[in-house]
Scaffold this motif. Structure first.
Motif: not given
Length: 736
Positions: A313-328
């Motif tokens: 869960i924590r891995a998904i939360q980090i990758s979404f909030t720190c990488i995916l959301f800012p990029s898109v």
């Protein structure tokens, strides 16, 4: 448990309470924690990086087609861009981030996600499955993890009783689960079509003489290659795809920043949600219809949940909030800034907004990202169908486990062929991303809505969340998803009919298969031979005991299946060691090998007849026939030893306890008979609808639909990897 192992009096007394082999196996299994937020930060960060390639390919490629699908008739007012961008940003925050990343991910079933995982989680806390094969021992498996409701948890207890006593509730939960599965299959069909077509369309920026039909055929060629290589699996999926998708996110974020700086930084005003209100006030019904395009910005969100088994869960939360959301988010803001200056280019916003020197690198990476997005969605679809198959909710098809390193990586050849053919047909038939998007959105939002409904049950029954919080969750997300779904349904005639038709056909097949599966099980239960009558059968003068070990497969977990009488009547012989074997799939992802088997003796020791229930999770692979038989017989010998210890301490129903010498003799007897050969016996049941009292619908379902699936899909012995020269099939007809 070895007889040489030391054991305290308390432990011995506890073991003697059991009447089967489970205790000796379960005590050797340590409890495990799956996919929570624990673990070292270095491992979590590594998993977060890997998740970029597996989880976010689909949602990360959405900027290729969102604006063109939202404004199919062009941009009418400059401030409409602010309203739509605000809708996109807050949709990304509301559903993927708040709902999935911070709530739904916690409802995983020992690390597995998706609609069937939610259904299996609910079925552990309430008996909602329609096949009555639940056993008390199931709850003692290491990762079954059921906490019985107490008097303080009245809501959970009340809901449990209502679900278990209501056939309508059971059928309703099963129906929305297979609807969700059908929509995921639709998603698996449409994701390759829209992702690849939208990426390939960019080539017309540099080759304007290409017609749309030629672009479509190029896309079809790529789809053909994509589906052809599925059989090789995605063993190195994390490290192979993560760098490519990471480069993709870097490129789209950089392009977004460039467009913001060059064209219009005032687009950042879209963070003010008042622009959404103004957008709806200005455009009315047209704004509501445009929600069908906006929702495409969150396609692939369900993959975060479905693919959780590979990460935590924590891995998904980090990758979404720190990488995916800012990029898109930067990409969408940059495109909006570009469109403020060049609104006429809305039909191909993504590629027209790319700086000229960067076009070819972005184009090549876009093609690769589209393929990865398709691959990830197909892998998720295969994994979900394999769960449905193991729970008896999908017709038998071949399941190939493509990876020994990553659990859940499976390939279904027949399903791959059908999805591939459908994806090519959709690409050739619709030819534009706008039309495909109309169909795509329905699949996406329907799965969101089903997850919300199932989550409400999980929150009340499993988490014991206060009803007020459950109501708030259901109201907020249910209302938002209803708005999006109502908008997409307005485009039913423009492509939205496709997923409905596809889902109805698939649901019909799944429902027909499961209905007959359940009816057949009840038919066998009603006609099961009591164990007490076994002695009379074996005592018949014409019945001989022949050398070897016989394994008779049946779905019954109790009683002697009716096919046994049929076998003895036609071939009056029973093997020297005879085992009734039931392959049972528990509503959990995995069962430890040491907890695989439960044994019980049928009749006195002299009969050498046993019952064995082999338990698997819905992601477990079934062993080959040799490995299965060897492991079963090894555990059978352990059971003989433990049974003697139990009988010595508590007395048994099958006569006096065996001495140590007698136990060793029986174990040697089992080895000797196994050396003479193992024969697999299986009932070949033909199921027909009763001639009297059956409705037309029932006759068509049983005789035609089920009969067609049974004849044209995989046979039982092939699914269990049993060779024909080791198999004895006994024909029997069930009239239900």
């Amino acid at each position: 448990m070895s007889s040489a192992e030391a054991e305290s009096p308390t432990a011995a007394a506890e073991r003697l309470k059991r009447h089967d082999s489970l205790y000796g196996d379960a005590e050797k299994v340590s409890s495990e924690k799956y996919h929570g937020s624990g673990g070292s930060w270095s491992r979590t960060l590594m998993l977060a990086f890997q998740s970029i390639g597996v989880v976010y390919g689909d949602i990360g490629t959405s900027p290729l087609y969102v604006y063109s699908s939202t404004f199919p008739d062009g941009i009418r007012h400059p401030d409409d861009l602010l309203g739509v961008l605000s809708l996109i940003l807050y949709t990304l925050i509301l559903i993927p981030m708040l709902k999935y990343v911070f709530v739904v991910l916690h409802a995983n079933d020992n690390g597995d996600g998706g609609t069937f995982a939610l259904y299996s989680l609910i079925s552990r806390y309430a008996k909602i499955r329609m096949i009555p094969d639940q056993q008390t021992e199931d709850a003692t498996v290491s990762n079954y993890s059921v906490e019985a409701p107490t008097s303080r948890l009245r809501m959970a207890q009340w809901l449990k009783e209502k679900l278990e006593s209501s056939n309508a509730a059971k059928i309703g939960l099963f129906t929305i689960t297979i609807l969700g599965t059908s929509m995921v299959m639709g998603d698996g069909t449409l994701t390759p079509a829209i992702s690849v077509l939208s990426a390939v369309s960019g080539i017309r920026e540099k080759a304007p003489n290409l017609t749309q039909l030629e672009v479509v055929w190029i896309s079809v060629a790529i789809l053909f290659v994509l589906f052809s290589v599925q059989r090789f699996g995605t063993d190195k999926v994390g490290y192979s795809f993560a760098p490519i998708i990471s480069v993709w996110f870097l490129l789209i974020a950089g392009t977004g920043l460039y467009n913001l700086a060059v064209h219009d930084t005032t687009i950042l005003r879209a963070f003010n949600p008042m622009y959404i209100v103004q957008y709806f006030s200005r455009n009315g019904k047209e704004a509501w219809v445009s929600l069908g395009g906006v929702v495409l910005c969150i396609t692939g969100t369900e993959a975060m949940f479905a693919d959780l088994g590979h990460f935590n869960i924590r891995a998904i939360q980090i990758s979404f909030t720190c990488i995916l959301f800012p990029s898109v988010a930067l990409c969408y803001m940059g495109q909006a800034a570009y469109l403020r200056k060049f609104p006429e280019n809305v039909a191909d916003t993504f590629f027209k907004s790319i700086p000229a020197p960067m076009f070819w690198p972005v184009f090549v990476v876009a093609i690769m990202a589209a393929i990865i997005a398709s691959q990830a969605m197909l892998s998720g679809a295969f994994a979900i169908l394999s769960k449905a198959l193991s729970l008896g909710c999908f017709p038998r098809v071949e399941v190939v486990h493509t990876s020994s390193k990553y659990e859940g990586q499976v390939y279904l050849p027949e399903v791959n062929f059908l999805i591939g053919a459908a994806s090519v047909a959709v690409t050739l038939g619709f030819q534009t991303t706008t039309n495909i998007g109309n169909a795509y959105g329905i699949c996406v939002v329907t799965v969101f809505s089903i997850t919300t409904h199932l989550m409400a049950v999980v929150m009340l029954l499993v988490w014991r969340t206060p009803p007020a919080l459950v109501a708030a969750f259901y109201a907020v997300f249910g209302f938002a998803e209803f708005l999006y779904l109502s908008s997409i349904l307005s485009k039913f005639a423009e492509g939205g009919y496709l997923p409905f038709f596809f889902s109805l056909v698939l649901m019909g097949l799944m429902a027909a298969w499961h209905y007959v599966h359940v009816m057949r099980y009840w038919h066998e239960v009603d006609r099961a031979v009591p164990a007490a009558e076994l002695g009379a059968v074996l005592a018949r003068r014409d019945v001989r005991r022949v050398p070897g070990v016989g394994l008779l497969y049946s779905e019954l977990v109790q009683g002697i299946p009716p096919v046994f009488h049929r076998l003895v009547d036609n071939i009056p012989s029973v093997h020297a060691v005879f085992v009734f074997v039931s392959i049972k799939h528990l509503p959990i992802p995995r069962v430890s090998a040491l907890e695989r088997f439960i044994f019980r003796r049928v009749g006195p020791v002299s009969h050498r007849v046993f019952r064995c229930v082999a338990r698997y999770g819905y992601t477990d692979a079934t062993e080959g026939h040799r490995e299965f038989a060897a492991f079963l017989l090894d555990r059978l010998k352990v059971f003989v030893q433990e049974e003697a210890a139990f009988a010595d301490g508590a007395g048994g129903d099958n006569g006096p306890a065996q001495t140590a010498a007698a136990v060793e003799e029986e174990q040697r007897f089992i080895d000797a008979e196994a050396a003479r050969g193992v024969v697999y016996l299986m009932g070949e049941a033909t199921v027909t609808a009763a001639a009297v009292g059956s409705s037309v619908v029932k006759r068509v379902t049983v005789n035609n639909v089920y009969g067609f699936l049974r004849k044209n899909l995989r046979e039982s012995h092939k699914a269990l990897s049993i060779p024909k020269d080791k198999l004895l099939r006994v024909g029997i007809t069930y009239e239900i």
